[in-house]
Design a protein around this motif. Structure first.
Motif, mmCIF file in Angstrom:
data_model
loop_
_atom_site.group_PDB
_atom_site.id
_atom_site.type_symbol
_atom_site.label_atom_id
_atom_site.label_comp_id
_atom_site.label_asym_id
_atom_site.label_seq_id
_atom_site.Cartn_x
_atom_site.Cartn_y
_atom_site.Cartn_z
ATOM 1 N N THR A 93 15.238 -38.667 -8.754
ATOM 2 C CA THR A 93 15.091 -40.074 -9.212
ATOM 3 C C THR A 93 14.854 -39.713 -10.467
ATOM 4 O OG1 THR A 93 14.927 -40.619 -6.661
ATOM 5 C CG2 THR A 93 14.195 -42.237 -8.266
ATOM 6 N N ARG B 68 28.461 -41.697 -11.311
ATOM 7 C CA ARG B 68 28.746 -42.425 -12.145
ATOM 8 C C ARG B 68 30.047 -43.106 -12.476
ATOM 9 N NH1 ARG B 68 26.854 -43.557 -18.050
ATOM 10 N NH2 ARG B 68 27.893 -45.018 -18.446
ATOM 11 N N GLN C 86 26.825 -43.565 -6.084
ATOM 12 C CA GLN C 86 26.883 -44.543 -6.255
ATOM 13 C C GLN C 86 26.878 -46.101 -4.966
ATOM 14 O OE1 GLN C 86 27.841 -45.060 -10.394
ATOM 15 N NE2 GLN C 86 29.346 -46.974 -9.622
ATOM 16 N N VAL C 87 26.334 -46.756 -5.016
ATOM 17 C CA VAL C 87 26.554 -48.251 -4.102
ATOM 18 C C VAL C 87 27.680 -49.056 -4.543
ATOM 19 C CG1 VAL C 87 25.071 -50.050 -3.149
ATOM 20 C CG2 VAL C 87 24.277 -47.945 -3.415
ATOM 21 N N GLN D 4 16.258 -41.394 -13.743
ATOM 22 C CA GLN D 4 16.078 -42.648 -14.313
ATOM 23 C C GLN D 4 15.755 -42.459 -15.647
ATOM 24 O OE1 GLN D 4 12.234 -43.104 -12.508
ATOM 25 N NE2 GLN D 4 13.227 -44.821 -10.327
ATOM 26 N N GLN E 211 21.832 -48.603 -19.134
ATOM 27 C CA GLN E 211 22.131 -48.745 -17.280
ATOM 28 C C GLN E 211 20.957 -48.527 -16.211
ATOM 29 O OE1 GLN E 211 26.052 -47.297 -16.768
ATOM 30 N NE2 GLN E 211 26.930 -48.120 -19.231
ATOM 31 N N SER E 212 22.112 -49.115 -14.899
ATOM 32 C CA SER E 212 20.148 -49.166 -14.543
ATOM 33 C C SER E 212 21.510 -49.247 -13.187
ATOM 34 C CB SER E 212 19.373 -50.238 -14.124
ATOM 35 O OG SER E 212 18.538 -50.391 -15.057
ATOM 36 N N PRO E 213 22.529 -48.250 -13.086
ATOM 37 C CA PRO E 213 23.235 -48.184 -11.510
ATOM 38 C C PRO E 213 22.353 -48.157 -10.438
ATOM 39 C CG PRO E 213 23.636 -46.364 -12.806
ATOM 40 C CD PRO E 213 22.521 -47.481 -13.645
ATOM 41 N N GLN E 214 22.717 -48.201 -9.344
ATOM 42 C CA GLN E 214 22.388 -47.957 -7.776
ATOM 43 C C GLN E 214 22.937 -47.290 -7.015
ATOM 44 O OE1 GLN E 214 20.052 -50.378 -6.863
ATOM 45 N NE2 GLN E 214 19.748 -51.404 -8.771
ATOM 46 N N ARG E 215 22.334 -46.881 -6.813
ATOM 47 C CA ARG E 215 22.885 -45.396 -5.701
ATOM 48 C C ARG E 215 21.649 -44.827 -4.654
ATOM 49 N NH1 ARG E 215 21.628 -43.469 -11.995
ATOM 50 N NH2 ARG E 215 19.180 -43.958 -11.229
ATOM 51 N N THR E 216 22.220 -44.354 -4.170
ATOM 52 C CA THR E 216 21.702 -43.916 -3.343
ATOM 53 C C THR E 216 21.521 -42.524 -3.019
ATOM 54 O OG1 THR E 216 23.164 -43.515 -1.521
ATOM 55 C CG2 THR E 216 22.357 -45.438 -1.023
ATOM 56 N N ASP F 26 19.361 -42.560 -17.148
ATOM 57 C CA ASP F 26 19.219 -44.222 -17.336
ATOM 58 C C ASP F 26 18.939 -45.227 -18.086
ATOM 59 O OD1 ASP F 26 20.876 -44.255 -14.586
ATOM 60 O OD2 ASP F 26 18.730 -44.995 -13.410
#
Length: 407
Positions: free
Chosen positions: A376, A29, A406-407, A380, A388-393, A383
């Motif tokens: 994952t 984050r 983080q994307v 989650q 929050q719902s951040p984008q990750r790879t 999250d």
């Protein structure tokens, strides 16, 4: 901050994984790229991927020196939080786990509490500025904010075992994974082990409608318990998953000298210290909860705890050893300190080879596995806690090794 890398090695999965995932979540984050997984593979990745911060876990002097030296030789800046830094005796700790030649290679030494910091600082005054009291991400997980991480697993355990007593053991010096070590140096551990075997048998008989779950120390011989209690239907020997869900699901916890007694106390769960005789060991874990020095006293205490609300006795000395504030978190303190470390920007570019676990690379004490699904799922749940719902790879580099950003 997106060019900063954090390397998080894990050795004992059931003890370390959740805490390292917690730290990785908040590091991501803040823009860190994280490499997390099996300790050998993370060390190998640190030799080939960009320079950053290598989060060492402490260890016996030879192991610790090899891991820290290897990381620094590969251009990593090392910070360290000793997983065994809570229950320590000064002379033995300095001799076996905190040698100065290795500490000199460490940028920050993160301490569980003032007691550990004081031992290191008093021994090496010129190293005192490296020491920072942060607590431990493992302790963060015991705080109210994060208890919902385990609610589904707690529900499942209660459905499976009903009302159960959790008994944690720590007798690996005698009941070792490879067999009994009956030497003159472990006679007190042998005596405790045998006292616990008797206690479990008697307790199972006294409370036939209550299940008893024995959770041995990871380095113990689990089968020794399974053989002894195979014909007692309400005794189960289980070592699956992290300790927190088991403590939260249990009606009460029985131990002697275990860190789990401290964890149970901080989780507001009833704790009994079964102490059939005195030892010269570190007293901290046995300061908390109810004391039982005989089987008669134990039976009465269990009966009281199973059927009546109680106030769990504590001891303020705990907080000298273990930093604890309900609304402050070790992960934040650690990452704040990591952000003060100057790193190459951009980090030194290196080839990214395929990293594989080589057979016989080390004698693994315990089997290790990690999947993208586990990571994952844990993220989650965090999250949901954070809203929050951040984008990750989450990229799998090899079996049991993952690169997350983080994307």
């Amino acid at each position: 901050m997106t060019n900063r890398w954090l390397y998080l090695p894990i050795e004992v999965k059931v003890r370390e994984l959740d805490a390292k995932l917690l730290l990785s979540y908040y590091a991501i984050r803040r823009g860190y790229q994280v490499m997390i997984g099996d300790i050998v593979l993370v060390a190998e990745a640190a030799a080939h991927y960009p320079s950053g911060i290598y989060f060492a876990k402490g260890g016996p002097k030879g192991f610790r020196k090899r891991m820290v030296t290897k990381a620094t030789e590969h251009g990593q800046t090392v910070v360290e939080l000793d997983e065994e830094g809570l229950l320590i005796e000064k002379n033995q700790y300095i001799r076996d786990r905190m040698r100065k030649d290795t500490l000199e290679l460490v940028e920050h030494e993160y301490c569980w509490g003032e007691y550990q910091k004081q031992i290191i600082s008093d021994t090496y005054p010129d190293m005192a500025n490296k020491c920072h009291v942060v607590g431990n991400p493992r302790i963060d997980l015991l705080k109210p904010k994060f208890r919902n991480l385990y609610q589904d697993e707690v529900k499942s355990l209660r459905q499976q075992y009903g009302d159960f007593i959790l008994i944690n053991t720590r007798f690996s010096l005698y009941n070792a994974a490879k067999g009994k070590k009956d030497t003159v140096f472990v006679q007190h551990i042998k005596a405790l082990y045998e006292s616990f075997l008797e206690m479990i048998k008697v307790t199972a008989s006294h409370f036939p409608h209550v299940n008893i779950v024995i959770r041995p120390h990871p380095a113990e011989n689990f089968n020794s318990y399974r053989r002894l209690f195979k014909n007692i239907s309400n005794v189960h020997v289980v070592h699956e998953g992290g300790i927190n869900k088991w403590i939260l699901a249990a009606k009460l916890v029985i131990h002697n000298g275990c860190t789990s007694g401290i964890e149970a106390f901080l989780l507001d769960q009833p704790v009994i210290v079964y102490q059939p005789f005195e030892t010269n060991e570190i007293e901290l874990p046995n300061l908390l909860g109810f004391k039982a020095t005989s089987l008669t006293e134990l039976r009465a205490t269990i009966d009281q705890l199973l059927h009546h609300p109680v106030v769990i006795p504590g001891d303020d000395r705990l907080y000298h050893y273990c930093s604890w504030e309900k609304n402050k978190y070790a992960v934040d303190h650690i990452l704040d300190l990591c952000n003060t470390i100057s790193l190459p920007s951009p980090p030194r570019s290196r080839s990214n080879p395929k990293i594989e676990q080589k057979k016989n690379l080390r004698k693994q004490k315990r089997k290790f596995s990690l999947s993208a699904e586990e990571i994952t799922s844990f993220y989650q749940k965090l999250d949901d806690i954070e809203g929050q719902s951040p984008q990750r790879t989450i990229k799998q580099i090899s079996q049991n090794l993952f690169h997350i950003k983080q994307v």
